[in-house]
Design a protein around this motif. Structure first.
Motif, short mmCIF file in Angstrom:
data_model
loop_
_atom_site.label_atom_id
_atom_site.label_comp_id
_atom_site.label_asym_id
_atom_site.label_seq_id
_atom_site.Cartn_x
_atom_site.Cartn_y
_atom_site.Cartn_z
N ALA A 39 2.59 1.58 -3.45
CA ALA A 39 1.66 2.09 -4.46
C ALA A 39 1.46 3.60 -4.28
O ALA A 39 1.41 4.36 -5.26
CB ALA A 39 0.32 1.36 -4.36
N GLU A 40 1.35 4.04 -3.02
CA GLU A 40 1.13 5.47 -2.77
C GLU A 40 2.37 6.28 -3.16
O GLU A 40 2.26 7.36 -3.74
CB GLU A 40 0.78 5.69 -1.29
CG GLU A 40 0.49 7.12 -0.90
CD GLU A 40 -0.73 7.73 -1.59
OE1 GLU A 40 -1.44 7.02 -2.32
OE2 GLU A 40 -0.95 8.95 -1.43
N GLN A 78 0.84 -1.20 0.00
CA GLN A 78 0.00 0.00 0.00
C GLN A 78 0.88 1.26 0.00
O GLN A 78 0.59 2.23 -0.68
CB GLN A 78 -0.90 0.02 1.24
CG GLN A 78 -2.02 -1.00 1.19
CD GLN A 78 -2.73 -1.07 2.53
OE1 GLN A 78 -2.50 -1.99 3.32
NE2 GLN A 78 -3.57 -0.11 2.81
N ASP A 105 7.93 12.57 -15.91
CA ASP A 105 8.24 11.19 -16.31
C ASP A 105 9.50 11.19 -17.17
O ASP A 105 9.50 11.73 -18.28
CB ASP A 105 7.04 10.62 -17.08
CG ASP A 105 7.24 9.17 -17.45
OD1 ASP A 105 8.37 8.65 -17.29
OD2 ASP A 105 6.27 8.55 -17.93
N LEU A 140 4.57 5.49 -5.42
CA LEU A 140 4.64 5.54 -6.89
C LEU A 140 3.63 6.54 -7.45
O LEU A 140 3.90 7.27 -8.39
CB LEU A 140 4.42 4.14 -7.48
CG LEU A 140 5.56 3.15 -7.22
CD1 LEU A 140 5.20 1.76 -7.73
CD2 LEU A 140 6.87 3.62 -7.88
N ARG A 141 2.45 6.60 -6.80
CA ARG A 141 1.41 7.53 -7.26
C ARG A 141 1.88 8.97 -7.03
O ARG A 141 1.77 9.82 -7.91
CB ARG A 141 0.11 7.26 -6.50
CG ARG A 141 -1.13 7.86 -7.12
CD ARG A 141 -2.36 7.59 -6.26
NE ARG A 141 -2.29 8.29 -4.99
CZ ARG A 141 -2.58 9.59 -4.81
NH1 ARG A 141 -2.95 10.30 -5.84
NH2 ARG A 141 -2.48 10.14 -3.62
N LEU A 142 2.44 9.23 -5.83
CA LEU A 142 2.91 10.59 -5.53
C LEU A 142 4.06 10.99 -6.45
O LEU A 142 4.12 12.12 -6.94
CB LEU A 142 3.36 10.69 -4.06
CG LEU A 142 2.26 10.61 -3.01
CD1 LEU A 142 2.86 10.47 -1.62
CD2 LEU A 142 1.38 11.86 -3.08
N ARG A 143 4.98 10.04 -6.68
CA ARG A 143 6.12 10.36 -7.55
C ARG A 143 5.63 10.68 -8.97
O ARG A 143 6.12 11.61 -9.60
CB ARG A 143 7.12 9.20 -7.58
CG ARG A 143 7.91 9.03 -6.29
CD ARG A 143 8.93 7.91 -6.42
NE ARG A 143 10.04 8.28 -7.26
CZ ARG A 143 11.22 8.71 -6.82
NH1 ARG A 143 11.45 8.81 -5.53
NH2 ARG A 143 12.18 9.04 -7.67
N ALA A 144 4.65 9.89 -9.45
CA ALA A 144 4.14 10.12 -10.81
C ALA A 144 3.46 11.48 -10.90
O ALA A 144 3.50 12.15 -11.93
CB ALA A 144 3.17 9.01 -11.18
N ARG A 145 2.83 11.91 -9.79
CA ARG A 145 2.12 13.19 -9.81
C ARG A 145 3.09 14.36 -9.69
O ARG A 145 2.93 15.38 -10.33
CB ARG A 145 1.12 13.23 -8.65
CG ARG A 145 -0.09 14.08 -8.93
CD ARG A 145 -1.05 14.10 -7.80
NE ARG A 145 -0.44 14.71 -6.62
CZ ARG A 145 -0.92 14.59 -5.39
NH1 ARG A 145 -1.98 13.88 -5.17
NH2 ARG A 145 -0.33 15.19 -4.38
N LYS A 146 4.15 14.17 -8.86
CA LYS A 146 5.03 15.29 -8.55
C LYS A 146 6.21 15.44 -9.50
O LYS A 146 6.75 16.52 -9.67
CB LYS A 146 5.59 15.12 -7.12
CG LYS A 146 4.61 15.59 -6.06
CD LYS A 146 5.05 15.26 -4.66
CE LYS A 146 6.43 15.72 -4.31
NZ LYS A 146 6.78 15.43 -2.91
#
Ligand SMILES: Cc1cc2nc3c(=O)[nH]c(=O)nc-3n(C[C@H](O)[C@H](O)[C@H](O)COP(=O)(O)OP(=O)(O)OC[C@H]3O[C@@H](n4cnc5c(N)ncnc54)[C@H](O)[C@@H]3O)c2cc1C
Length: 235
Positions: free
Chosen positions: A115-116, A112, A127, A118-124
């Protein structure tokens, strides 16, 4: 390595998800993100010492880990890391100390957190597969206690983290406050998503990036009197 341990339900490395690179290089840089540094989970390593032409086993104190630092950076080229022993745990010990991570509540699986993260990195972060970048381009500056206190007095609300040897400031905050987030200089630029990341908008050369980095460091020095050190090394 992160995905491998997390996939087995083992806690310890999940906050380091999404950092590109090999395990051997991870100790060189003492990689860190979201409140965890590799050295927090480190036990020992095996390396070939090119100066004595023999293998050595090194425990954590001998590796001289510090913020994005290690023996292997200080004695560059001397050791080839061939094995790294890390500690992971079956008993959940989530580290949610960093920023938005605490919003996920009380996770019962390291997946969990991974996943969070990776989600934060993708948002901040931009790419790197679509827009070339080297991740954080500058170290977060560590200043002495009096310097840190003077900085906080002059800049109320600025992020500053107490360290054993002074205060760690946020290089991203300094760059953003200097008005450089999203700044473009030819084909190179400061990311619009994260001021600490310099990006190649297409066709930028090494000297384009270094010119931009100089401009960023000079602007921050003039504005705040703080020197930024480059994180990526030039080979
Ligand atoms: C998009 C992006 C995001 C990033 N985010 C983060 C982040 O959140 N946190 C963070 O800490 N870093 C981050 N980084 C930095 C980067 O991921 C690390 O520095 C990484 O450890 C480099 O791994 P590499 O395998 O590419 O090493 P290389 O760049 O190939 O090597 C780095 C150095 O280590 C040496 N080296 C490599 N392997 C060994 C070995 N086995 N033994 C001895 N020396 C060795 C090399 O000679 C070189 O000096 C990011 C980078 C990018 C591009």
């Amino acid at each position: 390595m992160v995905a491998h341990t997390v996939g087995q339900g083992l806690w310890g490395l999940e906050n380091l998800a999404g950092i590109p690179g090999t395990v051997g290089a991870a100790v060189v840089q003492n990689i860190g993100a979201y409140g965890v540094e590799l050295s927090d989970q480190f036990v020992s390593l095996r390396a070939f010492d090119r100066s004595t032409r023999a293998f050595v086993e090194l425990a954590a104190p001998a590796c001289r880990f510090a913020y994005r630092q290690s023996l292997f950076k200080q004695e560059k080229g001397r050791y080839v890391v061939t094995r790294v022993r890390l500690k992971v745990s079956r008993a959940g010990a989530p580290n949610l100390s960093y920023g938005n991570l605490s919003a996920i509540g009380d996770p019962d699986d390291p997946g969990q957190i991974m996943a969070e993260v990776l989600r934060l990195r993708a948002r901040k972060l931009p790419d790197w597969r679509r827009c070339g970048n080297a991740g954080s381009f500058f170290h977060n500056p560590v200043v002495s206690d009096p310097e840190g206190r003077a900085f906080m007095l002059a800049n109320p609300g600025a992020p500053a983290f107490s360290q054993a040897d002074g205060w760690k400031l946020s290089a991203g905050w300094l760059i953003e406050q200097a008005g450089l987030k999203g700044y473009r200089r030819g084909r190179a630029g400061v990311s619009e998503q994260h001021a600490l990341v310099l990006v190649n908008h297409g066709g930028a050369t090494c000297s384009d990036i270094l010119d931009l980095a100089d401009h960023v460091a000079t602007t921050v020095r003039h504005r705040f009197g703080i020197s930024l050190q480059r994180e990526p090394e030039l080979l």
